[in-house]
Design a protein around this motif. Structure first.
Motif, mmCIF file in Angstrom:
data_model
loop_
_atom_site.group_PDB
_atom_site.id
_atom_site.type_symbol
_atom_site.label_atom_id
_atom_site.label_comp_id
_atom_site.label_asym_id
_atom_site.label_seq_id
_atom_site.Cartn_x
_atom_site.Cartn_y
_atom_site.Cartn_z
ATOM 1 N N ILE A 108 15.798 -13.400 2.714
ATOM 2 C CA ILE A 108 14.350 -12.854 2.193
ATOM 3 C C ILE A 108 14.195 -11.362 1.994
ATOM 4 N N TYR A 109 14.931 -10.813 2.991
ATOM 5 C CA TYR A 109 14.915 -9.208 2.789
ATOM 6 C C TYR A 109 15.082 -8.755 1.591
ATOM 7 N N PRO A 110 14.168 -7.871 0.729
ATOM 8 C CA PRO A 110 13.567 -7.063 1.585
ATOM 9 C C PRO A 110 11.904 -7.474 1.645
ATOM 10 N N ASP A 130 -14.462 -6.881 -2.610
ATOM 11 C CA ASP A 130 -16.109 -6.770 -2.519
ATOM 12 C C ASP A 130 -16.125 -6.310 -0.887
ATOM 13 N N ASP A 131 -14.993 -6.704 -0.125
ATOM 14 C CA ASP A 131 -15.079 -6.713 1.284
ATOM 15 C C ASP A 131 -14.210 -5.469 1.715
ATOM 16 N N LEU A 132 -14.980 -4.282 2.302
ATOM 17 C CA LEU A 132 -14.151 -3.198 2.631
ATOM 18 C C LEU A 132 -13.023 -3.296 3.515
ATOM 19 N N SER A 133 -13.327 -4.324 4.380
ATOM 20 C CA SER A 133 -12.184 -4.768 5.328
ATOM 21 C C SER A 133 -10.949 -5.036 4.719
ATOM 22 N N ILE A 134 -10.736 -5.556 3.436
ATOM 23 C CA ILE A 134 -9.636 -5.743 2.986
ATOM 24 C C ILE A 134 -9.150 -4.651 1.928
ATOM 25 N N VAL A 135 -9.671 -3.478 1.923
ATOM 26 C CA VAL A 135 -9.205 -2.513 0.915
ATOM 27 C C VAL A 135 -7.994 -2.136 0.945
ATOM 28 N N GLU A 136 -7.465 -2.067 2.343
ATOM 29 C CA GLU A 136 -6.086 -1.545 2.808
ATOM 30 C C GLU A 136 -5.138 -2.787 2.220
ATOM 31 N N GLU A 137 -5.545 -3.988 2.057
ATOM 32 C CA GLU A 137 -4.527 -4.817 1.592
ATOM 33 C C GLU A 137 -4.388 -4.864 0.170
ATOM 34 N N ILE A 138 -4.921 -4.063 -0.749
ATOM 35 C CA ILE A 138 -4.797 -4.095 -1.988
ATOM 36 C C ILE A 138 -3.226 -3.449 -2.345
ATOM 37 N N ASN A 139 -2.759 -2.445 -1.371
ATOM 38 C CA ASN A 139 -1.587 -1.857 -1.671
ATOM 39 C C ASN A 139 -0.393 -2.452 -1.220
ATOM 40 N N ARG A 140 -0.679 -3.538 -0.279
ATOM 41 C CA ARG A 140 0.441 -4.415 0.425
ATOM 42 C C ARG A 140 1.334 -5.252 -0.619
ATOM 43 N N THR A 141 2.256 -5.495 -0.193
ATOM 44 C CA THR A 141 3.152 -6.625 -0.903
ATOM 45 C C THR A 141 3.802 -7.388 0.203
ATOM 46 N N LYS A 142 4.833 -8.255 -0.308
ATOM 47 C CA LYS A 142 5.386 -9.201 0.720
ATOM 48 C C LYS A 142 6.242 -8.377 1.628
ATOM 49 N N HIS A 143 6.629 -7.305 1.171
ATOM 50 C CA HIS A 143 7.420 -6.310 2.120
ATOM 51 C C HIS A 143 6.940 -5.937 3.419
ATOM 52 N N SER A 144 5.359 -6.068 3.268
ATOM 53 C CA SER A 144 4.498 -5.463 4.400
ATOM 54 C C SER A 144 3.617 -6.609 4.846
ATOM 55 N N ARG A 145 3.606 -7.897 4.452
ATOM 56 C CA ARG A 145 2.544 -8.992 4.754
ATOM 57 C C ARG A 145 3.280 -10.045 4.575
ATOM 58 N N TYR A 146 2.917 -11.228 5.411
ATOM 59 C CA TYR A 146 3.299 -12.349 5.162
ATOM 60 C C TYR A 146 1.898 -13.420 5.412
ATOM 61 N N THR A 147 2.091 -14.550 4.913
ATOM 62 C CA THR A 147 1.036 -15.558 5.044
ATOM 63 C C THR A 147 1.775 -17.019 4.829
ATOM 64 N N GLY A 191 4.583 -21.606 18.005
ATOM 65 C CA GLY A 191 4.407 -19.946 17.548
ATOM 66 C C GLY A 191 4.826 -19.929 16.292
ATOM 67 N N PHE A 192 4.672 -18.629 15.673
ATOM 68 C CA PHE A 192 4.949 -18.353 14.541
ATOM 69 C C PHE A 192 5.979 -17.209 14.342
ATOM 70 N N PHE A 193 7.088 -17.138 13.461
ATOM 71 C CA PHE A 193 7.655 -15.816 13.591
ATOM 72 C C PHE A 193 7.755 -15.381 12.298
ATOM 73 N N HIS A 194 8.215 -14.140 12.091
ATOM 74 C CA HIS A 194 8.055 -13.519 10.954
ATOM 75 C C HIS A 194 8.931 -11.996 11.113
ATOM 76 N N SER A 195 9.319 -11.461 10.011
ATOM 77 C CA SER A 195 10.330 -10.301 10.152
ATOM 78 C C SER A 195 9.724 -9.132 9.756
ATOM 79 N N HIS A 196 9.970 -7.968 9.972
ATOM 80 C CA HIS A 196 9.854 -6.737 9.665
ATOM 81 C C HIS A 196 10.779 -5.720 8.897
ATOM 82 N N PRO A 197 10.957 -5.914 7.907
ATOM 83 C CA PRO A 197 11.934 -5.384 7.001
ATOM 84 C C PRO A 197 11.818 -3.615 7.287
ATOM 85 N N ASP A 198 12.960 -3.299 7.806
ATOM 86 C CA ASP A 198 13.009 -1.777 7.725
ATOM 87 C C ASP A 198 12.058 -1.032 8.891
#
Length: 154
Positions: free
Chosen positions: A20-22, A57-74, A96-103
């Motif tokens: 799945i990388y990157p 509309d929610d200031l708590s997700i403003v940071e999420e706008i610039n995120r991609t699958k390189h740094s987030r998963y669902t 449990g739930f596993f995930h990766s951190h690319p680089d």
């Protein structure tokens, strides 16, 4: 307490992370929990269903706008429901739930902490330039702080 996982299960996680990388990979771990810890029985790789929020509309997700699958998963809800059903059929549970951190190191991010629950293990695989570099597992304590979890390879 820790988590017991087989070499075969680790290889499934590692292969998924490298393939799945990157982007971040993700998946679900089925198993059993007893007084000694958690035992993985089945590892289920899933699709990273992360979708960038459209509206802010929610200031708590403003940071999420610039995120991609390189740094987030669902993990899609239907994948979780399917895993829970499979667990019931096999008399297992989601442990449990596993995930990766690319680089990036195999340490939990703020986002990982915000989405975590105390009862689950959270193995994180660091993938550097397409190759698995490290694996660490984490559990959330009752104060909302991630603690390292021992991994026993069976």
């Amino acid at each position: 307490m820790g988590i017991v996982i087989s070499e075969l299960q680790l290889n499934i996680i590692y292969d998924h992370a490298e393939n799945i990388y990157p982007e971040e990979c993700c998946g679900i771990i089925l198993g059993a929990i007893d007084q000694f810890g958690k035992s993985a029985v089945e590892v289920i790789p899933t699709v990273n269903a992360w979708v960038k929020p459209e509206l802010v509309d929610d200031l708590s997700i403003v940071e999420e706008i610039n995120r991609t699958k390189h740094s987030r998963y669902t993990i899609a809800p239907e994948d979780i429901f399917r895993a829970q059903k499979r667990g019931r059929d096999l008399q297992l549970e989601v442990i449990g739930f596993f995930h990766s951190h690319p680089d990036y190191p195999a340490i939990p991010s703020t986002c990982d902490r915000d989405r975590a629950w105390e009862i689950y293990s959270y193995p994180i695989v660091s993938v550097i330039q397409g190759k698995v570099s490290d694996l660490k597992s984490w559990v959330l304590d009752n104060k909302g702080v991630f603690q390292p979890e021992q991994i026993q390879i069976d």
